[in-house]
Design an enzyme around this catalytic site. Structure first.
Site, PDB file in Angstrom:
ATOM      1  N   ASP A   1       0.936  -1.132  -0.098  1.00 17.00           N
ATOM      2  CA  ASP A   1       0.092   0.006   0.084  1.00 17.00           C
ATOM      3  C   ASP A   1       0.789   1.294   0.096  1.00 17.00           C
ATOM      4  O   ASP A   1       1.656   1.596   0.931  1.00 17.00           O
ATOM      5  CB  ASP A   1      -0.871  -0.057   1.353  1.00 17.00           C
TER       6      ASP A   1
ATOM      7  N   TYR B   1       0.975   0.058  15.520  1.00 15.56           N
ATOM      8  CA  TYR B   1       0.059  -0.089  14.140  1.00 15.56           C
ATOM      9  C   TYR B   1       0.278   0.713  12.955  1.00 15.56           C
ATOM     10  O   TYR B   1       0.640   1.879  12.795  1.00 15.56           O
ATOM     11  CB  TYR B   1      -1.394   0.514  14.864  1.00 15.56           C
TER      12      TYR B   1
ATOM     13  N   LYS C   1      -3.314  -3.459   8.503  1.00 20.92           N
ATOM     14  CA  LYS C   1      -3.218  -4.995   8.610  1.00 20.92           C
ATOM     15  C   LYS C   1      -2.454  -5.037   7.263  1.00 20.92           C
ATOM     16  O   LYS C   1      -2.157  -4.159   6.238  1.00 20.92           O
ATOM     17  CB  LYS C   1      -4.565  -5.519   8.442  1.00 20.92           C
TER      18      LYS C   1
HETATM   19  C1  F6R Z   1      -7.509  -0.592   7.821  1.00 23.04           C
HETATM   20  C2  F6R Z   1      -7.390   0.702   7.246  1.00 23.04           C
HETATM   21  C3  F6R Z   1      -8.258   1.724   7.372  1.00 23.04           C
HETATM   22  C4  F6R Z   1      -7.857   2.894   8.410  1.00 23.04           C
HETATM   23  C5  F6R Z   1      -8.820   3.871   8.832  1.00 23.04           C
HETATM   24  C6  F6R Z   1      -8.061   5.156   9.716  1.00 23.04           C
HETATM   25  O1  F6R Z   1      -6.336  -1.284   7.512  1.00 23.04           O
HETATM   26  O2  F6R Z   1      -6.555   1.139   6.612  1.00 23.04           O
HETATM   27  O3  F6R Z   1      -9.461   1.383   8.241  1.00 23.04           O
HETATM   28  O4  F6R Z   1      -7.197   2.335   9.521  1.00 23.04           O
HETATM   29  O5  F6R Z   1      -9.285   4.687   7.713  1.00 23.04           O
HETATM   30  O6  F6R Z   1      -7.197   5.681   8.844  1.00 23.04           O
HETATM   31  P1  F6R Z   1      -6.223   6.926   9.492  1.00 23.04           P
HETATM   32  O7  F6R Z   1      -5.874   6.625  10.888  1.00 23.04           O
HETATM   33  O8  F6R Z   1      -5.239   7.191   8.568  1.00 23.04           O
HETATM   34  O9  F6R Z   1      -7.374   8.156   9.374  1.00 23.04           O
HETATM   35 MG    MG Z   2      -5.054  -2.328   2.041  1.00 23.31          MG
HETATM   36 MG    MG Z   3      -4.057   2.343   3.045  1.00 26.70          MG
END
Ligand code: F6R
Ligand code: MG
Ligand code: MG
Length: 372
Positions: A12, A230, A233
């Site tokens: 990603d 974190y 995933k």
């Molecule tokens: C799960 C994922 C999303 C982000 C969520 C919060 O793998 O990528 O669910 O965790 O959108 O993202 P931030 O913390 O970047 O605003």
């Molecule tokens: Mg992804």
């Molecule tokens: Mg992403």
């Protein structure tokens, strides 16, 4: 020809509209880079696609598994896409999975996910590539168990004498970085004892026991364990060979007709159904999900990818046969979301350790008083 290696390396490196979908320009830049690598003879063939916000580079070559040349190529592509597209367009979380500054020989442990299989190409070599978004490598445990060990899923385990010798599962303990090989059906109970714990024990590869033919490989990296915090995933991928003494394509796909629960989804912190989708639906929406899986079918011909139109793969889950799984998946998604932030909709404390929740809980630590 000598042996061929199929490498699927993914990362990603930023996406459009939050963690939703890879931008077409990112795919274009990766394709251009790989076309040059093909002209220079580094790869035999390639196919670039995405599952949600993950850019997936499928490559065939003669360099073997863990080749520095191929891994560096993938790393440079992810860097180039980040610099040329993700950053200028200010895509979300540009370069997210590139956890290290400089390449050091192998992308494993640097952020990207890797599934590689070195094979002697059979007279006909059908294989299926799977990629999932918003989940972790343990998501493959149940389907791989069903495909290679469960006779109620794979008729060939009963009917085809070439499969009666069973399959050997290599299981990684992702916490300790150690693995164990288990022979099925003999050690099927031991296998399930391990891989039922999907957050820790994940299937790395599967051999046909009789002749050690490599049948499947999966990515097993746990980003949070690499980074110690974190970072989303891992959104795993895998390659599964099919037919002629291996599970048939239909036996490989059948487990995905059941949208089983996997860890991931919103903020990598929830259980959700893994829904099988065609490439056009490989983008996460509802509560950043639900987690999705795509399946791409190819033949290999002298190391070249043969698909439908040229190398366009068979988009295997883009079929009415999986409508029921999608519908059931959405019912399950709705049911789970009604639990809000209560377990088991939200993951247990061990998994939540690798999210941002501990920062929230820390604030309360000093306010806890002894029970009177
Ligand atoms: C799960 C994922 C999303 C982000 C969520 C919060 O793998 O990528 O669910 O965790 O959108 O993202 P931030 O913390 O970047 O605003
Ligand atoms: Mg992804
Ligand atoms: Mg992403």
């Amino acid at each position: 020809m000598s042996s061929v290696t199929i490498s699927l390396i993914k990362a990603d490196v930023g996406s459009l509209c939050g963690h939703h979908i890879v931008h077409p320009k990112q795919i274009e830049v990766a394709q251009e880079f790989l076309e040059k690598a093909k002209v220079r003879g580094i790869v035999l063939d390639y196919y670039v696609f995405n599952c949600g916000d993950d850019l997936e580079l499928l490559m065939t070559h003669e360099e073997g598994e863990n080749s520095q040349r191929i891994h560096e190529l993938a790393w440079n592509i992810f860097k180039e896409v980040t610099e040329k597209v993700s950053k200028p367009l200010k895509l979300y979380a540009a370069g997210q999975d590139l956890l290290k500054e400089t390449f050091s020989g192998n992308v494993k442990g640097m952020g990207p996910g890797v599934a590689e299989i070195e094979i002697e190409e059979r007279p006909s070599e059908p294989f299926v590539v799977f990629a999932a978004d918003k989940t972790e490598p343990g998501a493959w445990n149940l389907p791989l168990y069903k495909i290679f060990a469960d006779p109620s899923n794979t008729a060939g385990l009963v009917i085809d004498p070439n499969m009666h010798g069973g399959f050997s599962f290599r299981v990684m303990d992702v916490k300790k970085g150690k693995y164990v090989d288990l022979e099925c059906p003999k050690e099927i109970y031991e296998l399930v004892a391990l891989i039922g714990t999907t957050g820790r024990y994940v299937i790395d590869r599967i051999y046909r026991s009789e002749d050690k033919l490599l049948a499947a490989v999966a990515s097993t990296s746990r980003l949070s364990l690499i980074a110690g915090k974190y970072v989303g995933k891992d959104d795993p991928c895998m390659i599964v060979r099919a037919q002629h003494g291996l599970p048939a394509v239909g036996e490989i796909l059948a487990p995905f007709g059941f949208p089983h629960l996997v860890a991931g989804w919103m903020r990598g912190s929830h259980n959700g159904p893994l829904i099988p989708v065609g490439l056009k639906d490989a983008r996460c929406t509802f509560f950043d999900g639900p987690p999705r899986v795509v399946g791409l079918g190819f033949q290999l011909s002298n190391g070249k990818l043969v698909g439908l139109k040229g190398k366009e793969p068979a988009d295997i889950f883009e079929d009415v046969a999986f409508d029921g799984a999608r519908r059931k998946g959405m019912e399950i998604a709705d049911y789970l979301r009604r639990h809000g932030e209560f377990m088991p909709a939200r993951l247990g404390p061990e998994e939540m350790e690798y999210t941002t929740l501990p920062d929230v809980l820390k604030k309360l630590e000093e306010r806890f008083a002894e029970e009177k």
